[in-house]
Design a protein around this motif. Sequence first.
Motif, PDB file in Angstrom:
ATOM      1  N   ASN A 120      91.884  -6.897 -62.865  1.00 39.02           N
ATOM      2  CA  ASN A 120      93.114  -6.334 -63.423  1.00 39.02           C
ATOM      3  C   ASN A 120      94.346  -6.764 -62.644  1.00 39.02           C
ATOM      4  N   LYS A 121      94.146  -7.456 -61.537  1.00 39.48           N
ATOM      5  CA  LYS A 121      95.325  -7.886 -60.769  1.00 39.48           C
ATOM      6  C   LYS A 121      95.520  -9.391 -60.823  1.00 39.48           C
ATOM      7  N   LEU A 125     100.922  -8.581 -56.558  1.00 44.63           N
ATOM      8  CA  LEU A 125      99.490  -8.444 -56.745  1.00 44.63           C
ATOM      9  C   LEU A 125      98.780  -8.208 -55.419  1.00 44.63           C
ATOM     10  N   ARG A 126      99.182  -8.975 -54.465  1.00 45.81           N
ATOM     11  CA  ARG A 126      98.409  -8.983 -53.234  1.00 45.81           C
ATOM     12  C   ARG A 126      98.479  -7.639 -52.512  1.00 45.81           C
ATOM     13  N   ARG A 174      98.643  -4.641 -53.696  1.00 44.34           N
ATOM     14  CA  ARG A 174      97.938  -3.500 -54.271  1.00 44.34           C
ATOM     15  C   ARG A 174      96.423  -3.676 -54.161  1.00 44.34           C
ATOM     16  N   THR A 175      95.881  -3.318 -53.057  1.00 48.41           N
ATOM     17  CA  THR A 175      94.430  -3.325 -52.983  1.00 48.41           C
ATOM     18  C   THR A 175      93.982  -1.901 -53.232  1.00 48.41           C
ATOM     19  N   SER A 176      93.178  -1.752 -54.257  1.00 48.00           N
ATOM     20  CA  SER A 176      92.898  -0.397 -54.695  1.00 48.00           C
ATOM     21  C   SER A 176      91.564   0.081 -54.176  1.00 48.00           C
ATOM     22  N   SER A 218      88.382  -0.599 -56.314  1.00 48.76           N
ATOM     23  CA  SER A 218      87.741  -1.906 -56.402  1.00 48.76           C
ATOM     24  C   SER A 218      86.816  -2.174 -55.217  1.00 48.76           C
ATOM     25  N   THR A 257      93.523  -0.693 -64.597  1.00 50.87           N
ATOM     26  CA  THR A 257      92.680  -0.299 -63.469  1.00 50.87           C
ATOM     27  C   THR A 257      91.401   0.320 -64.021  1.00 50.87           C
TER      28      THR A 257
END
Lengths: 359, 575
Positions: free
Chosen positions: A73-74, B12-13, B15-17, B20, B484
Amino acid sequence: MISVKLDHVSKMFGTVKGVEDIDIHIRSGEFFTFLGPSGCGKTTTLRMIAGFYYPTEGRIMFGEQDVTYLPPNKRNIGMVFQNYALFPHLTVFENVAFGLQVRKQSKQEIKEKVDRALKLVHLDGYGNRRIDQLSGGQQQRVALARALVIEPQILLLDEPLSNLDAKLREETRVEIKRLQLELGVTTIYVTHDQAEAMAMSDRIMVMKNGVIQQVGTPQEIYNRPNNEFVASFIGESNLLEGIVEEIHDQQIRVRFSSDWVLTGLQENVAPKTTLTKGEKVKISIRPESIREAKTEENGENIVRGKVALSEFTGVSVNYITQIGELQLKSMFINLGNRVYQRGEELALSIPKESVYFLG
Amino acid sequence: MKSGSTFTPSTLRRRTSFTSSPYFVYVLVSPLFLVLLAYVIYPLFQTFIESAQIDGSFSLQNYKDFFSLGNSANLEALWTSIYISVFSVITCGIVGVGMAFLLERYEFPGRKILSVLVMVPMALPPLIGVLSFDFLYGKSGIIPRALQALLGLDQVPFSLSGIGGVLVVHTFTMYTYFYMTASTAIRGLDPSLEEAAASLGANRFYIWRRIILPMLTPAMVASALLVFMIAMASYTAPLVFGVERTMTMQIYLSRTNGDLDMAATQSTILSVVSILFLIIMRWYQNARNYQNMSKGVSVHRTEVKSKVGKYISMALSILGVVILLLPILVLIILSFSEDGSWTVEILPTKYTFAHYIELFTDSETWKPIANSLEMSSLATIGNIIFGVAAAYAAVRLKFKGKTLLDILIMVPWALPGTVVGINLIAAFSQPNVFSFNQVLVGSFWIIPLAYFVRHLPLVFRSTSATFMQMDVSTEEAARSLGATWWYSFRRVVFPMAFSGILVGALLAFVQGIGEFVASILIYSADTTPMSVAIFQRMYAFEFGTACAYGSLQMLLILIVLFISQKIQGNSNITI
């Protein structure tokens, strides 16, 4: 638009090898195809680019960014699935709007973009339809619109045409190619259909058992196959085995078990192959590169045999000619010439530049 | 496309969730294991501990007592339970498979209505089904008395009681399991196989013996195991027909006599038998199965053509319809009868609408309804939360211990309601961690907990079936569009599975409304549920009120069945 680089990527499923050491660089804006039989690892490779699998080894780069372990999703990708994977509980409009809603764009903006995307795939006015009210081809185009509307860096297509009937497939193929050219988006296409791959791609990667067989333009792949697999998987080919008799002056002479000799050119030897005198060699000759020789004609690369099978298809005449113990397939465009019947003698001329040495 | 995307590489980089991470799976799964441990395994274990202890020290004395030949009541109960179950399997098999063949393969007057009504027994709550049979065919039942009066006999010509009564009720309520699997299997039989056999020279009989029966065997074995388990767990039929020597009755009697150790011992033995059958069933289902996928001509029903055949089949259809509808009819009739007015007459003589008014106006009468609604709702909410999470985990996620989760969740389904009741008593009559340091027995929460445990498999199974049908790629499509995990679950997975979840939840809800077997062991005066109230009214000879409760239960079940049918009919969700 962005380039994609797979840096020595391997994927293991437990102890089973999925793909091995994939090392390619897909250029920005390129239409790149993964081609191979089922189970060759093409979908696995695509899914690693999408982020549904993470590689066991190696890295994946989008431009300068390392995305190897980035969740899907990223990645800002647009993907079209084999079965389209449309959301059945949402309308056409809602399906296409989904990715924009995720990105929290304004209602106004979403409406404009979705309308534009639907127009792009010739589905304007279908926004309120339910998914199950669409035909297969229309569903296909909704899937395409949904993938494109988010303005992806990369468009991934996983056998998008395999669920369509033959006529629709042709149409959609042209459509996809048109959209890709219009939008200039870097596109990765997975298919097992070689004709599709040849017609659409800038470059093709041929895979087998998780290993790259050859990467090149359609012409390179077709005309200069790297190995037996590529030669036989793409198009038809005569694969013959002979013994190198002489290497001299950029020319190679090969003797076959029966009493005939062929001469080919050194430049047509597959890369990473060296031929030695007295050793066995595999050669590939495309049926359509063989010409009909005059009955009385004699000389280099002219062979005679008896017609074992004669097939008139309208566009062409196909023969299988028995030459000693070997059979040679040839194909002549139908120009209204005489069609030889089974049992008749046929003289064939094989141009030197059409003989490929596979090693 | 032009730039303007909101997801540039630099954003993007960052946002490490959490979702995941590869360990997210275990965060999601561990509450499931905790709940199962707390409310299924721990109670089961406590019961075992109680059975294997005398005065706080380990002893097998209880088991010695159980199997001692001196006091044979327990062994007799075990034996009776087993042979009632075996006979139930045989009678249900004959009726269920026979009905399936009749309705799937033959065309006769009355087939359509019969094929709708054939599922009626499913709509009867367990206690209601048994009671209506007692009213109809029992010692002072309507039919025997009517026949007696009609034929001018001194005594009733026949009546249901004892083991015979139990078997008849079992056949009536459980043949549907055979019917359902058999009719699916028969519909799945490829008619071209029979045609092929016929073309090879086989006659009708030979085709039956060599083709049809062997191909139906897997379905039959599965239903036989299921019916055996349900018959072993049966409690209401022996209760109403006064068969004390069955395992479930013995447990109930031990419990009411205050011999908790013996109740625990009997429960443990019954649990072992049930779980053993669960394991055999799962093993068998994984073994071979003849499902053929071939398309082509569908079976044509053989029409009954001869005149005599037509009359006979019509008469039998009418008889079938009557037998199937009588239990419901009698319940409705009796719900209008004045309490205490029906003694030796064939049918009650005085009728009134008062019971229904009472249900909703008299606070004492209303209380059990309110209780049932409240407790079943609570249990269902719990079931939805845990059932959906567990189904998602079992179908979609990869993690260590998946098979264990699968088995643990099905254990309460295999356990008889009586055993579930005893287990909860054993576990929660003292405060402990899982009960948040409360004594649950005697409190409000024990019954919702029992419903939750008993009906979790229902929601789990219907939801996981839906998830299995759903293509993984729809979820992947959502992810590829930037959603997400949570967003795609909310917007795609849950809405798509909604109908399946709803069907399971509704089913769990009505099962809770009709639940009797576990409730009777753990209810308290304040938490009396509807079924227990029915039972109490019966023994106070307030038949009218009891039947009014019963009719209400049936109405609820019919509404739910209707809604589920609608939902399932409308859901062309999977493309």
